[in-house]
Scaffold this active site. Sequence first.
Site, mmCIF file in Angstrom:
data_model
loop_
_atom_site.group_PDB
_atom_site.id
_atom_site.type_symbol
_atom_site.label_atom_id
_atom_site.label_comp_id
_atom_site.label_asym_id
_atom_site.label_seq_id
_atom_site.Cartn_x
_atom_site.Cartn_y
_atom_site.Cartn_z
ATOM 1 N N GLY A 12 3.435 -14.880 -45.161
ATOM 2 C CA GLY A 12 2.442 -15.332 -46.173
ATOM 3 C C GLY A 12 1.063 -14.856 -46.105
ATOM 4 O O GLY A 12 0.165 -14.780 -46.899
ATOM 5 N N ARG B 291 15.674 -12.166 -40.998
ATOM 6 C CA ARG B 291 14.311 -12.263 -39.628
ATOM 7 C C ARG B 291 15.301 -13.840 -38.783
ATOM 8 O O ARG B 291 15.736 -14.653 -39.169
ATOM 9 C CB ARG B 291 13.241 -11.795 -39.780
ATOM 10 C CG ARG B 291 12.985 -13.506 -40.989
ATOM 11 C CD ARG B 291 10.984 -13.491 -40.969
ATOM 12 N NE ARG B 291 11.102 -14.684 -41.689
ATOM 13 C CZ ARG B 291 10.060 -14.789 -42.935
ATOM 14 N NH1 ARG B 291 9.399 -13.754 -42.508
ATOM 15 N NH2 ARG B 291 10.121 -15.701 -43.796
ATOM 16 N N SER C 297 -10.763 -16.313 -6.289
ATOM 17 C CA SER C 297 -10.098 -16.824 -7.120
ATOM 18 C C SER C 297 -11.153 -16.452 -8.854
ATOM 19 O O SER C 297 -12.413 -16.274 -8.163
ATOM 20 C CB SER C 297 -10.771 -18.174 -7.245
ATOM 21 O OG SER C 297 -9.995 -19.248 -8.472
ATOM 22 N N CYS D 68 -9.274 -18.580 -12.249
ATOM 23 C CA CYS D 68 -8.477 -19.948 -12.669
ATOM 24 C C CYS D 68 -10.130 -19.786 -14.154
ATOM 25 O O CYS D 68 -10.422 -20.987 -14.703
ATOM 26 C CB CYS D 68 -9.624 -21.233 -11.507
ATOM 27 S SG CYS D 68 -11.432 -19.908 -11.183
ATOM 28 N N HIS E 26 4.329 -23.268 -47.255
ATOM 29 C CA HIS E 26 3.752 -23.109 -46.779
ATOM 30 C C HIS E 26 2.971 -23.226 -45.019
ATOM 31 O O HIS E 26 2.743 -23.725 -44.324
ATOM 32 C CB HIS E 26 2.472 -22.174 -47.340
ATOM 33 C CG HIS E 26 1.254 -22.173 -46.685
ATOM 34 N ND1 HIS E 26 0.114 -22.865 -46.167
ATOM 35 C CD2 HIS E 26 1.278 -20.465 -46.300
ATOM 36 C CE1 HIS E 26 -0.275 -21.679 -44.490
ATOM 37 N NE2 HIS E 26 -0.113 -20.289 -45.212
ATOM 38 N N THR F 212 -12.605 -15.402 -14.967
ATOM 39 C CA THR F 212 -12.603 -14.361 -16.230
ATOM 40 C C THR F 212 -13.921 -15.335 -17.172
ATOM 41 O O THR F 212 -13.966 -14.683 -17.868
ATOM 42 C CB THR F 212 -10.902 -14.468 -16.601
ATOM 43 O OG1 THR F 212 -10.393 -15.733 -16.396
ATOM 44 C CG2 THR F 212 -10.791 -13.902 -15.388
ATOM 45 N N TYR G 195 -1.743 -16.628 -7.500
ATOM 46 C CA TYR G 195 -1.044 -17.967 -8.511
ATOM 47 C C TYR G 195 -2.166 -17.831 -9.669
ATOM 48 O O TYR G 195 -2.904 -17.368 -9.899
ATOM 49 C CB TYR G 195 -1.124 -19.244 -8.195
ATOM 50 C CG TYR G 195 -2.804 -19.945 -7.249
ATOM 51 C CD1 TYR G 195 -4.307 -20.416 -8.594
ATOM 52 C CD2 TYR G 195 -3.195 -19.075 -6.117
ATOM 53 C CE1 TYR G 195 -5.053 -20.508 -7.943
ATOM 54 C CE2 TYR G 195 -4.041 -19.480 -5.979
ATOM 55 C CZ TYR G 195 -5.617 -19.905 -6.795
ATOM 56 O OH TYR G 195 -7.387 -20.564 -6.231
ATOM 57 N N LYS H 189 11.166 -6.566 -41.811
ATOM 58 C CA LYS H 189 12.000 -7.049 -43.003
ATOM 59 C C LYS H 189 12.807 -5.738 -43.983
ATOM 60 O O LYS H 189 14.247 -5.608 -43.692
ATOM 61 C CB LYS H 189 11.094 -7.105 -44.605
ATOM 62 C CG LYS H 189 12.049 -7.421 -45.640
ATOM 63 C CD LYS H 189 11.006 -8.572 -46.826
ATOM 64 C CE LYS H 189 9.621 -9.374 -45.996
ATOM 65 N NZ LYS H 189 8.738 -9.382 -47.237
ATOM 66 N N ARG I 118 7.044 -5.080 -51.440
ATOM 67 C CA ARG I 118 6.761 -6.509 -50.979
ATOM 68 C C ARG I 118 6.443 -5.634 -49.447
ATOM 69 O O ARG I 118 6.865 -5.044 -48.891
ATOM 70 C CB ARG I 118 8.448 -7.223 -50.510
ATOM 71 C CG ARG I 118 8.999 -7.888 -51.654
ATOM 72 C CD ARG I 118 9.799 -8.212 -51.649
ATOM 73 N NE ARG I 118 9.805 -10.356 -51.206
ATOM 74 C CZ ARG I 118 10.925 -10.215 -50.971
ATOM 75 N NH1 ARG I 118 12.051 -10.300 -50.588
ATOM 76 N NH2 ARG I 118 10.437 -11.876 -50.034
ATOM 77 N N MET J 38 0.719 -11.594 -46.410
ATOM 78 C CA MET J 38 0.860 -10.102 -46.739
ATOM 79 C C MET J 38 1.046 -10.209 -48.351
ATOM 80 O O MET J 38 1.979 -11.630 -48.644
ATOM 81 C CB MET J 38 0.662 -9.213 -46.172
ATOM 82 C CG MET J 38 -0.130 -8.877 -44.613
ATOM 83 S SD MET J 38 0.243 -7.165 -44.668
ATOM 84 C CE MET J 38 2.090 -7.855 -43.130
#
Lengths: 878, 878
Positions: free
Chosen positions: B103, B338, B765, B832, B456, B768, B852, B24, B94, B105
């Site tokens: 919205g 913005r 593969s 994967c 909102h 995770t 991949y 801002k 602000r 803060m």
Amino acid sequence: MTKKKYVYLFNEGNANMRELLGGKGANLAEMTNIGLPVPQGFTVTTEACTQYYEDGKKIDASIQEEIFAGLKKMEKITGKKFGDATNPLLVSVRSGARASMPGMMDTILNLGLNDETVEGLAKLTNNPRFAYDSYRRFIQMFADVVMEVPKPLFENILDEAKEAKGVKLDTELNANDLQEIVKKFKTLYKQKKNQEFPQDVNAQLIAAVEAVFRSWDNPRAIVYRRMNDIPASWGTAVNVQSMVFGNMGDDCGTGVAFTRNPATGDNKLYGEYLMNAQGEDVVAGIRTPSPIATLAEQNKAVYDQFQNICNILESHYKDMQDMEFTIEHGKLYMLQTRNGKRTAKAALKIAVDFVNAGVWSKADALLKIEPKQLDSLLHPTFDDKALKSAKVIAKGLPASPGAAAGKVCFTSSEAIERSANGEKVVLVRLETSPEDIEGMASAQGILTVRGGMTSHAAVVARGMGACCVAGCSDIVVDEEARTLKVNGKVYTDQDYISIDGSTGNVYGEQIATVPASLSGDFGTVMQWADEYRTLQVRTNADTPKDAKQAYHFGAQGVGLCRTEHMFFEADRIMAMREMIVSKTVEERKKALAKILPMQKKDFVGIYTEMKGNPVTIRLLDPPLHEFLPHTDDEIQALAKEMGLTFKSLKDTVASLHEFNPMLGHRGCRLAITYPEIAEMQTEAIVSAAIEVKKKHGYDIVPEIMVPLVGHKNELDFVCKHIREVADRIIKESGLNLHYKVGTMIEVPRAAVTADEIAKTAEFFSFGTNDLTQMTFGFSRDDAGKFLNDYYAKKIFEQDPFARIDENGVGRLVKMAVELGKSTRKDIKLGICGEHGGDPATIEFCHNVGLTYVSCSPFRVPIARLAAAQAAIKAKRAK
Amino acid sequence: MTKKKYVYLFNEGNANMRELLGGKGANLAEMTNIGLPVPQGFTVTTEACTQYYEDGKKIDASIQEEIFAGLKKMEKITGKKFGDATNPLLVSVRSGARASMPGMMDTILNLGLNDETVEGLAKLTNNPRFAYDSYRRFIQMFADVVMEVPKPLFENILDEAKEAKGVKLDTELNANDLQEIVKKFKTLYKQKKNQEFPQDVNAQLIAAVEAVFRSWDNPRAIVYRRMNDIPASWGTAVNVQSMVFGNMGDDCGTGVAFTRNPATGDNKLYGEYLMNAQGEDVVAGIRTPSPIATLAEQNKAVYDQFQNICNILESHYKDMQDMEFTIEHGKLYMLQTRNGKRTAKAALKIAVDFVNAGVWSKADALLKIEPKQLDSLLHPTFDDKALKSAKVIAKGLPASPGAAAGKVCFTSSEAIERSANGEKVVLVRLETSPEDIEGMASAQGILTVRGGMTSHAAVVARGMGACCVAGCSDIVVDEEARTLKVNGKVYTDQDYISIDGSTGNVYGEQIATVPASLSGDFGTVMQWADEYRTLQVRTNADTPKDAKQAYHFGAQGVGLCRTEHMFFEADRIMAMREMIVSKTVEERKKALAKILPMQKKDFVGIYTEMKGNPVTIRLLDPPLHEFLPHTDDEIQALAKEMGLTFKSLKDTVASLHEFNPMLGHRGCRLAITYPEIAEMQTEAIVSAAIEVKKKHGYDIVPEIMVPLVGHKNELDFVCKHIREVADRIIKESGLNLHYKVGTMIEVPRAAVTADEIAKTAEFFSFGTNDLTQMTFGFSRDDAGKFLNDYYAKKIFEQDPFARIDENGVGRLVKMAVELGKSTRKDIKLGICGEHGGDPATIEFCHNVGLTYVSCSPFRVPIARLAAAQAAIKAKRAK
């Protein structure tokens, strides 16, 4: 590719070729070379064994050719002919791995006999009794070892024959009896295997060599290898040796001997022999052999010759030797020599004696002692007072020193099970066999009815450092009825006995024991170890009692004090439970206030026993639900005591349930959700140190250890709370007190981000139990379901919880050490998992650059020796 | 250290200073510089915020000095004086972070008013009504934001006043009414805070700046940051700006607008405004604002000027702008600009339009689209047929496109809970507030009674890609009674409704939906993405249906087919259970034979849908007990069906219990203890591929994936069994078929020893999910107990299960990639875990060199875009 040589005549090898020829083969070659009387033979190499497995358990034709070529050379030297009906060459086929694995693998004697050659042998020796005795032995061994026909079936036939004739010993059977037995053996064989007993001696030989190769992978060998760190890839060699016969009559015999006493280390020839017998009769413990000294009376010339050979061998090998020999018609033959296994006590005495004699340097001597073995010297012996009033109910041979008390237990599997359930048991057996190895390891001690000082039970127990009384013929064991009788009194599996492996005494009660002490040779060796080692040795101790014991054993501090163990005690668990079920911070603080003085008291005790050495204290670690009751009855009782409703307490317990407690709300995660717990513990730790400093002047540096950190932010958060409390208390005390804040490295992420974590942590302690669990992704509690399959299928050779997995977990440790040092050059690095007391792991810790290892009090001397060995090896490798 | 500058006047900054000044502040500076009408002011930097936290939540005196120096300069420019009784300067305070957090803060308007200055303002403007309106707004905001006096207490007073007067709108209250209200507000304040409302304007200002800094760490901001990958360390700037007033009368007003339609992307000015109001009135949705177009009728000059400014800003920033403005006595002021948030649909249209207009390159356009947002386009829309017969019961504003059906749900926390339990719910609220953000994310869609297109609910829903119908005043919601009434019909929380976010229609029933398609702008953008990306995108698919959906979305193969999911289906679980309770290999093989054809059929289906693309199939993974019944009743029923006794089945179930199932007997451990399972699965995989090849000619290369490998030997063992079966079947088929054997890297040890494992594995593969669990040492099922504490205490900012932990888990992935490639240069590398569909993780995967990513079918387009962005960013970074 140049063609590999798979077969070596004894005169082609030497003692340095142990990897290729196995220990037995290399030493037979060496003895041949230095001119000792060794029956001629050859060794099929360990590489042939590996090849056998690679070829799908087949001996390649080219290797078979080499074997027969070796045989031809033997024929030429001996003048006998394999399979010849008039002058047959007989051979023994024996295993021999790189490392000695006594009794683990198979042996076949008298190979080359068949219906024709037995006749030839009888004629040639003019001794049909000997010939048929040899043949019946061969049939039984071949059937058992090669064809898996159970041995007891043959023994039954032998027993029946003796009974029918009204005699007790096999030596009392004559040629005709033995000929009959041979017939019955062959019938039994045919019955069981649907084929005649093999008459082709070449086929016999190859089958026997294959059987020995196969025995490398039998279950007891796999267990033995795991216990002794022997890789499966080594394989065993096979020795094919011309037979000499101890069973040709009363001027023949066979025996085993040590150049020094393997139980005490006394520098005096020690051993046993049996006349008119073959080797297996001595070790099997069927007839009780005579002590070697009596051989001097029986045949002075042979005894003197043997004594002389012993001297030659000990000075040649520069170590105490364990030998097998046979006397054939008064002529001595050496069948084996090797560095003798010995008790820890003997190992220490021999080490000191060899150093004093100038044969070994101190470093050499330190390397000669197996650290794990010291364990046997660290266990309690009987309390003198208690012993005075105890009554000896029987006496056996003092086969392996130490003292043991426990309930009677009749089978190996029972010993494993009852021990796992926390019972102390003494394993009582007629005689042990290699199948008993795991049961023997579980029991407090072993008592056998039959067998001598070199029986299986005695040899294995000494190797393990386990207490053993052997050949105790005063007792009658009924394995089926599960009773033990002595002088008419019956003991069941619920009765206690005590055995003393140093005297052979057996007691019909439980006798109190006293801890060991480090004096004499032990003290000398420990002092040498301290001269060489650079790694410090600390202890894991949760109580002042443990700390005292460890200090006595030479611990240089506490590497791990687990604070939660202090709260399972009956008088403390209530306060702990109150804390856990608290709904608000205020309630929790109130309960913690009750715990504080108890914690402080423990720390005062531990600091005092440690006399100024550093003490590392780990903050509360386990999931809270471990402290709570779980059954409805227990919950009901607790609810009543605490003034809670059953439902509310049950809800609390349920809310603490975790799917994977190992991966749950524990460790520093507790301190993050409830910082007041860490604060209370810090207060106890620091104020106790101040009290001890004031009272005794010990300048304790408490090391506050935050468990289960995986992310620097976790440690930062807890550290902030610790420092706030600690600094306030120190300031209030007006004293100067240093303390450190560090962390366990036990979560893989902590190892991987150790550079980050070291920004806050002043020390790392590797918690390799948890690190192993998380790095492998299996929990100790659950891995039991599949680890046995892993060993059986050779996926794992070692228990990763006993010995650090260097390739995986070790890489993470190394990485963490490097990353940690990159941030904080002087970071203190220790290990406090159970691996800290494992010699192989200690060597790894030395090499990777840790500051100290921490282990249970009874492992401290082992760790001191292992640390010295690691330092010496590392220096020599440079 | 050179002194940092913490305060910048708007004319000292520019758009590039976003990191320091916040979005801002930087844009206010930029607008000032390009000559747009911006009320004067200054920005307190984000560094001041960081300093505030470092100083223990205090603003350092030197920074306070800078703030007041800035204020002096503002006074000079405006000619007004802060706190002056005759010509007071009023300011807004602000927040403004680097990334827009709408919205999240706090904001305070009209600061500088007190009992004196309000009089001065009244006199100066000759408008007491305006002065007291401003003062009452200020007191309420200051009390709420700075002092935490709940807003509703003030609103009650306002409502009572309106009621007493019999009016509906606050604009209908006059100066006296407002003066009375101010008194009551001040009394309330004193009552709640035990002190007078602060009259010292300097103290007001510092307190307000502190409150904004503090709001950076309020719970909703923390949640928002976690959802949007914004680090806590950034902090927020604070903008202090001279007030201009939209509430001075009917020639005043305030509004928000977008240069293009943020819902559709249409290139047409779009927005709303309210006359005689302050900014918060528009976004709060209390009064319903007018569309921006009507401003042209009301004040053509101002409208034209605004239109012109819009054009300037869009071409200046080269992006669609979202602006706030105020009209004071007919004069236009710009308060903010913005880059506007937009729906996925709008984002795609704007991207295509900007590229067509030559403003953006394709690469620029791809970077402008937030991949996660595409999600909204990938969800089902209502089935046309079903929609035809459905009755519209109410109509609201089409606030965020998409279609949603679910049971009515009245609170945010209820939405979270019911969704977690697998229920589909539509969140129905009078209006939403920032506290509702998590509930909105859990619900299928959001329906509000009040508020406009920029309320909102609307803004947040669009950001999330969630379906939202706003301002639906046809319905009456009784939050206490938990009912929703429309035209006299009552809906409870057990009734279904459906909402269409593209039309604003509300239906009183559950309407069937149809899947989305990739056409038009979406198709164009996806095509561009494919031109740029190098990372392949595969899918996780367990069924032919999933595979079909994913292929339609552009998946280039299956990266993970979980075979166990095929066995939870009712008709298959019996065979599975039979297999599990088998006591012998033979029994197990018999049960497996029943499973084989079912598995094969699944694979045929998946291969067929994948039309020749590679398919990675993971062998059975979960602990077997997951398939068994657990309650006594279930066990009884199963025992009956299977002809087993209750006890024996119960024992089997109990024997399969695990303490830590995550770390138990699962993954490849199953295949090691029961190789026959892997063999059956291999048979199904390979014979299905042969069948599909024969039938359709697709040259499928099945990739057989062994899960949970931690040690090379594990993979070797299973691989041997796989290859034996596969090679036999291929040989029998007479066809030529290639297949690969590889492994998951999901156990830390596998990552650390990837060089070893790659000797056998043809592909890796990364699993995770499990790798994250084991690397951190916490299980997903249990971490819920403490992760909220971790977020609240800023130990974690991100959910490591949603976005890969680059520093820890990521280091292991990197290590495994390097080690794997060192052994096998062309090793195929994929991911994967659920991370495979997360854009930040995809960028990591691109940079680390994976082949991949594999993700759920509905994430495939997102992954295609994210992969393109990663490639573009990496290229630009070079």
